[in-house]
Structure formats: C-alpha cells, structure tokens
Design an enzyme around this catalytic site. Structure first.
Site, mmCIF file in Angstrom:
data_model
loop_
_atom_site.group_PDB
_atom_site.id
_atom_site.type_symbol
_atom_site.label_atom_id
_atom_site.label_comp_id
_atom_site.label_asym_id
_atom_site.label_seq_id
_atom_site.Cartn_x
_atom_site.Cartn_y
_atom_site.Cartn_z
ATOM 1 N N SER A 58 0.924 -1.088 0.159
ATOM 2 C CA SER A 58 0.140 0.225 -0.063
ATOM 3 C C SER A 58 0.849 1.265 -0.011
ATOM 4 O O SER A 58 0.384 2.316 -0.117
ATOM 5 C CB SER A 58 -1.089 0.120 1.148
ATOM 6 N N LYS A 129 1.112 4.231 6.780
ATOM 7 C CA LYS A 129 0.498 5.242 5.750
ATOM 8 C C LYS A 129 1.237 6.554 5.998
ATOM 9 O O LYS A 129 1.745 6.968 6.812
ATOM 10 C CB LYS A 129 -0.980 5.364 6.208
#
Length: 237
Positions: A58, A129
C-alpha cells in the site's frame, strides 16, 4: 616428654582461581547477561525505536512488501505532532474497522516477539500510511487536474506510485471532501489504487481519521534490503 602421636598432614590450599566457577556458575552468569540484554532491547524498542516489517504494497514505491523499516517512537513526544507528509505507523484497530488480533494467545505472543525485531509483519491492527491532513484541515479530491486539495490548495505528491506512463499515479479514484477534527489525522497510502486507508473507512467511527494518540511513531529509514536502505527524505523533494 615428647608427644608420640603422629601429626596430621596439612591440606594444601586450592591454587586454582576458578574454584566455585564451574559450568553451572558460568551458565548462570550467561543467563543473567542475556536477561539484561533482552531487558535493554525491550526497553529500547518499547520507548525509543523499533524495526517493523512492511506487510503490504500500500506504500509502494516508497516502501515495499518485506521492507524492514525503523520507527522512531520519540518523534511525537515532548510536544511534537505528526505533520503533513510524514510516514507513520499507527494502531488502526476499531478506527479502520478491524482489530486484526489473533484469538490464540500463543500466536499473539509469537507474532509480538517476531514483530518486535522486524522478523514478521506486525499485528493486523497496525498500519503504515502517509499523513495527508491534520486537525482542522479540509481535505478534498480532486481538483481539475486530479490533485488533492488541502485547505483549498492543491498539493504535489511526487511520492505516489508511478502509473503506466512513468508519471506519478492519480491522487485518488475515490472522491471525498472532509474536515479533519482536531486531534485526528487523514492518512493515505502512496499506492492509491492499492491502499485501504482513510478514504475507505468514511462510514466508520471517526470518519476514517486516526486519533493522534494511536500513532506509534514516524518511519525514519529503510533498514533492509541493503540496496534500498536509507532515510525517506523530504516528501516534497
């Protein structure tokens, strides 16, 4: 009159300096040293810095699956706060809709031990993230050129995973327009088409945003593989 009883011979003193330091004693000392080392490492990884294994793609191409990264746990202590562009590790349990915890206590223990030295990915509730918006920011997607706007200003994101043409990928295929509440963060993966992040949890408690107190630390560098080792640098070049 002389005593005719024979004298008992004197025993020689043991000349060996290793008296009392047999195998058992050495084993105890070695065990004590190892225990101290484990305690020091546990304290260091719990309070200062800890290696993590990146579990998914991701965050490509900034971070790749299997990368070993070093997370600075002191980055946001002493009055510091996450800033836009920081890559952070946080506990997204409940906020991102899943605790990700194994039910078996032994499995939890083994995963926790392996994750503490970066040998295995952390528990499913821990995510890595990039911070795109902080408390008070209005974050929306997208402007006429497909860029994310923060407080009405488009932001350049050179870290996005390149598209087929080699240019940076699109900022998001999912439209959104949110105001981040104080004390929370809007976070996204650099591989926007392959990341479940704040966009995908808008309907969950907190509207997909992450409480600042759930942030474990800031990613400082890639430790492994050696060919990619080094600091992440400035997100804006």
């Amino acid at each position: 009159m002389e005593n005719d009883q024979p004298r008992l011979p004197e025993r020689d003193r043991d000349p060996s300096p290793q008296r009392g330091q047999g195998p058992r004693s050495r084993f105890v000392r070695t065990g004590a040293v190892l225990a101290v080392l484990v305690l020091v490492y546990a304290t260091f990884s719990g309070l200062v810095a800890q290696p993590y294994a990146v579990p998914t793609g991701s965050m490509e191409n900034t971070l790749r699956p299997g990368d070993r990264i070093l997370v600075n746990k002191l980055a946001y202590r002493f009055g510091n706060h996450p800033a836009r562009g920081d890559v952070v590790v946080f506990d997204g349990g409940d906020t991102f809709g899943s605790t990700g915890r194994e039910s078996d206590p032994l499995s939890r223990l083994l995963r926790s031990a392996g994750a503490s030295v970066g040998l295995v990915p952390p528990a499913g509730s821990e995510y890595v993230k990039r911070v795109v918006g902080t408390g008070g920011d209005r974050v929306r997607c997208c402007d006429a050129r497909g860029r994310i706007e923060v407080n009405g200003q488009p932001i350049e994101e050179p870290y996005l995973r390149p598209g087929p043409s080699g240019a940076p990928g699109r900022a998001s295929a999912v439209p959104f327009d949110v105001v981040v509440r104080p004390g929370r963060l809007w976070v996204m993966g650099d591989h926007r088409d392959g990341s479940e992040d704040s966009r995908h949890f808008l309907g969950y408690p907190g509207g997909g945003t992450v409480p600042v107190e759930r942030v474990i630390g800031r990613v400082e560098t890639v430790l492994w593989p050696l060919g990619r080792a080094g600091g992440l640098g400035s997100p804006h070049g």
